[in-house]
Design an enzyme around this catalytic site. Structure first.
Site, PDB file in Angstrom:
ATOM      1  N   GLY A   1       0.872  -1.169   0.000  1.00 30.68           N
ATOM      2  CA  GLY A   1       0.000   0.000   0.000  1.00 30.68           C
ATOM      3  C   GLY A   1       0.904   1.213   0.000  1.00 30.68           C
ATOM      4  CD  GLU A   2       2.430   6.359   0.803  1.00 27.55           C
ATOM      5  OE1 GLU A   2       3.568   6.689   0.428  1.00 27.55           O
ATOM      6  OE2 GLU A   2       1.985   6.623   1.944  1.00 27.55           O
ATOM      7  CB  SER A   3       5.344   2.631   3.933  1.00 25.51           C
ATOM      8  OG  SER A   3       6.068   3.585   3.174  1.00 25.51           O
TER       9      SER A   3
ATOM     10  CB  CYS B   1       5.320  -3.865  -1.292  1.00 29.91           C
ATOM     11  SG  CYS B   1       5.796  -2.621  -2.493  1.00 29.91           S
TER      12      CYS B   1
ATOM     13  NE  ARG C   1       3.007   3.282  -7.049  1.00 33.28           N
ATOM     14  CZ  ARG C   1       2.485   3.254  -5.835  1.00 33.28           C
ATOM     15  NH1 ARG C   1       3.073   3.862  -4.837  1.00 33.28           N
ATOM     16  NH2 ARG C   1       1.370   2.620  -5.603  1.00 33.28           N
TER      17      ARG C   1
ATOM     18  CG  HIS D   1       2.760  -6.597  -4.112  1.00 34.75           C
ATOM     19  ND1 HIS D   1       2.041  -6.038  -3.084  1.00 34.75           N
ATOM     20  CD2 HIS D   1       3.488  -5.608  -4.643  1.00 34.75           C
ATOM     21  CE1 HIS D   1       2.329  -4.757  -2.997  1.00 34.75           C
ATOM     22  NE2 HIS D   1       3.209  -4.464  -3.927  1.00 34.75           N
TER      23      HIS D   1
ATOM     24  NE  ARG E   1       8.305   5.313   0.998  1.00 34.65           N
ATOM     25  CZ  ARG E   1       7.436   6.257   1.313  1.00 34.65           C
ATOM     26  NH1 ARG E   1       7.772   7.242   2.120  1.00 34.65           N
ATOM     27  NH2 ARG E   1       6.212   6.214   0.820  1.00 34.65           N
TER      28      ARG E   1
ATOM     29  CD  GLU F   1       0.336  -9.050  -1.851  1.00 39.11           C
ATOM     30  OE1 GLU F   1       1.335  -9.778  -1.677  1.00 39.11           O
ATOM     31  OE2 GLU F   1       0.410  -7.816  -1.978  1.00 39.11           O
TER      32      GLU F   1
HETATM   33  N1  GLN Z   1       5.844   2.872  -2.793  1.00 40.29           N
HETATM   34  C1  GLN Z   1       5.116   2.449  -1.636  1.00 40.29           C
HETATM   35  C2  GLN Z   1       5.740   3.030  -0.367  1.00 40.29           C
HETATM   36  O1  GLN Z   1       6.814   3.552  -0.414  1.00 40.29           O
HETATM   37  C3  GLN Z   1       5.067   0.928  -1.541  1.00 40.29           C
HETATM   38  C4  GLN Z   1       4.342   0.382  -2.747  1.00 40.29           C
HETATM   39  C5  GLN Z   1       3.626  -0.897  -2.504  1.00 40.29           C
HETATM   40  O2  GLN Z   1       3.393  -1.333  -1.366  1.00 40.29           O
HETATM   41  N2  GLN Z   1       3.189  -1.502  -3.570  1.00 40.29           N
HETATM   42  O3  GLN Z   1       5.151   2.970   0.662  1.00 40.29           O
END
Ligand code: GLN
Length: 195
Positions: free
Chosen positions: A46-48, A78, A135, A170, A105, A172
């Site tokens: 997701g987005e950390s 991720c 990403r 990922h 990242r 999953e």
């Molecule tokens: N780019 C996201 C981050 O820095 C991680 C991307 C992902 O979990 N697919 O949090």
């Protein structure tokens, strides 16, 4: 066996499905009480920064950190890898800070924002694993107690440190549940569930 999936943001449902595939009993974790009885916890992609903020807001950061310190298996995919790391390149504050790794990242460049490749993962039998990178971060330094499980083009993308597992990619998002099984085996082998 109850395995939690942190359900604040990110690809939660896909992890739930992979856990169902291997016959585990997935629990979506949104508040501290949901941690009771868990033998392991997955921190999804997701987005950390967002997940970290929400973990603080919902008072999950400390209890999850305590779980990890107590030896309950945690698996970060991720963004989850970034949450586990002790250091984040660029001086950003760590989140759980449990794993003896330094991460960068978004390390695979813009035009390669998302890609798939076949990787062999140490400890996972049955041929290469289809790895989906979105990403994705990579590990720039590992401590002496960290085992490197996979590399891609010379970059470390899967690591284990005792009860802590992290992948840049990922698993999953594929139908291949071997990494979830690997994690479930870590959970089976570990000490009893969270009280
Ligand atoms: N780019 C996201 C981050 O820095 C991680 C991307 C992902 O979990 N697919 O949090």
């Amino acid at each position: 066996m109850r395995i939690g999936v942190l359900g604040l943001q990110g690809d939660v449902q896909e992890h739930v499905e992979r856990l169902q595939d291997i016959g585990a009993d997935p629990v979506i974790v949104k508040r501290p009480a949901d941690l009771a009885g868990l033998r392991g916890l997955i921190l999804p992609g997701g987005e950390s920064t967002t997940i970290g903020k929400l973990m603080r807001k919902y008072e999950l950061l400390e209890p999850v950190r305590d779980m990890g310190r107590a030896g309950v298996p945690l698996y970060g995919t991720c963004a989850g890898m970034i949450l586990l790391a002790r250091e984040i390149e660029g001086g950003e504050d760590p989140h759980l800070g449990l794993m003896n790794i330094r991460v960068a990242r978004n390390s695979f460049g813009r035009q390669k924002d998302s890609f798939e490749t076949d990787l062999s993962v140490r400890g996972v039998d049955g041929g290469p694993f289809r790895a989906v990178f979105i990403r994705a971060p990579h590990v720039t330094e590992v401590g002496p107690d960290v085992e490197v499980l996979a590399e891609f083009e010379g970059r470390v993308v899967a690591v284990r440190q005792g009860n802590l597992l992290a992948t840049s990619f990922h698993p999953e998002l594929t139908e291949d549940s071997r990494l979830h099984r690997y994690f479930a085996e870590m959970a089976e082998a570990s000490t009893p569930a969270v009280q």
